[in-house]
Design an enzyme around this catalytic site. Structure first.
Site, PDB file in Angstrom:
ATOM      1  CG  ASP A 280      -1.732   1.238   1.375  1.00  0.00           C
ATOM      2  OD1 ASP A 280      -2.426   1.620   0.413  1.00  0.00           O
ATOM      3  OD2 ASP A 280      -1.687   1.863   2.456  1.00  0.00           O
TER       4      ASP A 280
ATOM      5  CD  GLU B 103      -3.579  -1.965  -0.885  1.00  0.00           C
ATOM      6  OE1 GLU B 103      -4.068  -0.835  -1.089  1.00  0.00           O
ATOM      7  OE2 GLU B 103      -3.791  -2.622   0.166  1.00  0.00           O
TER       8      GLU B 103
END
Length: 331
Positions: free
Chosen positions: A49, A131
């Site tokens: 992320d 992610e």
């Protein structure tokens, strides 16, 4: 997940892992690790992320920014517009959509509860997977920014959206990948290299299964060269009548499956997602009746039914819409 699965994913990412165990970890959900032990993808998701945010901001600065004659840094858009573009590139829907385009959620390793509930189809699960894969590349490459950026650009296809807007109708890289996966259960092979270091122009050679030779594309970035090669390959398939039709994707209209067939076409990008509008009223005898309308943006007509069964009204409206989408006559 077997060795071939891992090789397929590496080929898609255009990144070869030093430790494939880290790549596999990116696909392991907590539900599986709770049942079988070992690590899962949650920490990799956290890392990915942050890496994703950094690379997307870096890409926006490179794409829209430059130095002025006074050696100050200036961008085409102000902060608010750049923030808006960034949000569109990294929001849950986009990351889930990209996982769908790449077909990566089929490799998820899940516990029994997740399997039972089909969580691999949930948006947030696909976002987490996107992610985690980036996090795996970051850790395995020891934070090699070039490797991370290449993987993100390959998965997210940033330049396509910056140049064409947030519309996938002509994303030839995605369409070629979907074609090869459906036709051969394989991935297309891209080889991208610098043709001339002085001009920094990239050349891409795209090889498709069972087709002699290769398709060559050029561009001033890897993404542009890849897209150019994919567009040429798509034109070849189209000229030789080798592309799939919508009916190839879902089969002939089937009233019992019409709702799912329409949804599948929407998920594959052929049509907009169907919308159903319901209203309940009562007939002269006081019996409940359901009015259902099926709408699809871009279609000439919408269809509706009034029936005692809400489910039946929806099914029939979807069936008529499906026939229109596939070009069947109402005669």
């Amino acid at each position: 997940m077997n060795k071939q699965d891992l090789q397929n994913i590496e080929q898609l990412l255009e990144y070869e892992f030093n430790e494939r165990a880290i790549l596999q970890q990116a696909f392991i959900r907590r539900s599986y690790s709770q049942e079988h032990g070992g690590e899962n993808n949650e920490v990799l998701e956290f890392i990915g992320d942050k890496a994703l945010d950094f690379i997307v901001v870096k890409k926006l600065a490179e794409y829209y920014g430059d130095y002025t004659k006074d050696n100050e840094f200036s961008t085409e858009y102000r902060e608010g517009k750049l923030t808006e573009i960034k949000k569109k590139l990294v929001n849950s829907s986009m990351l889930a959509h990209r996982i769908d385009c790449l077909g990566l959620n089929e490799y998820l390793i899940m516990g029994k509860g997740d399997i039972k509930n089909n969580v691999q189809d949930e948006e947030h699960v696909k976002e987490d997977l996107f992610e985690a894969i980036i996090g795996a590349v970051a850790i395995d490459s020891d934070w090699d920014m070039e490797a991370i950026q290449d993987a993100i650009e390959k998965m997210l296809d940033i330049e396509y959206y910056l140049e064409n807007g947030f519309n996938d109708e002509e994303n030839y890289v995605d369409m070629i990948q979907q074609w090869t996966q459906k036709q051969y259960d394989e991935l297309p092979l891209y080889e991208v290299y610098l043709e001339d270091e002085n001009t920094e122009e990239y050349t891409c050679r795209l090889t498709l299964p069972d087709i002699d030779g290769y398709f060559e594309g050029e561009g001033y970035s890897k993404s542009q060269a890849r897209m150019d090669a994919a567009a040429k390959a798509y034109s070849y398939l189209e000229e030789n009548d080798m592309l799939f039709t919508m009916e190839d994707e879902v089969g002939e209209p089937d009233e019992n499956r019409a709702i799912n067939q329409l949804q599948e076409l929407a998920q594959k990008g052929y049509i907009e997602m169907p919308e159903y509008v319901f209203k309940e009223y009562h007939d002269e005898d006081g019996n409940p009746v359901w009015h259902c309308e099926c709408h699809v943006d871009g279609q000439e007509y919408y269809y509706h039914y009034d029936l005692p069964s809400k489910k039946e009204a929806k099914r029939k409206a979807a069936y008529d819409m499906l026939r229109q989408v596939l070009g069947y006559s109402d005669d």
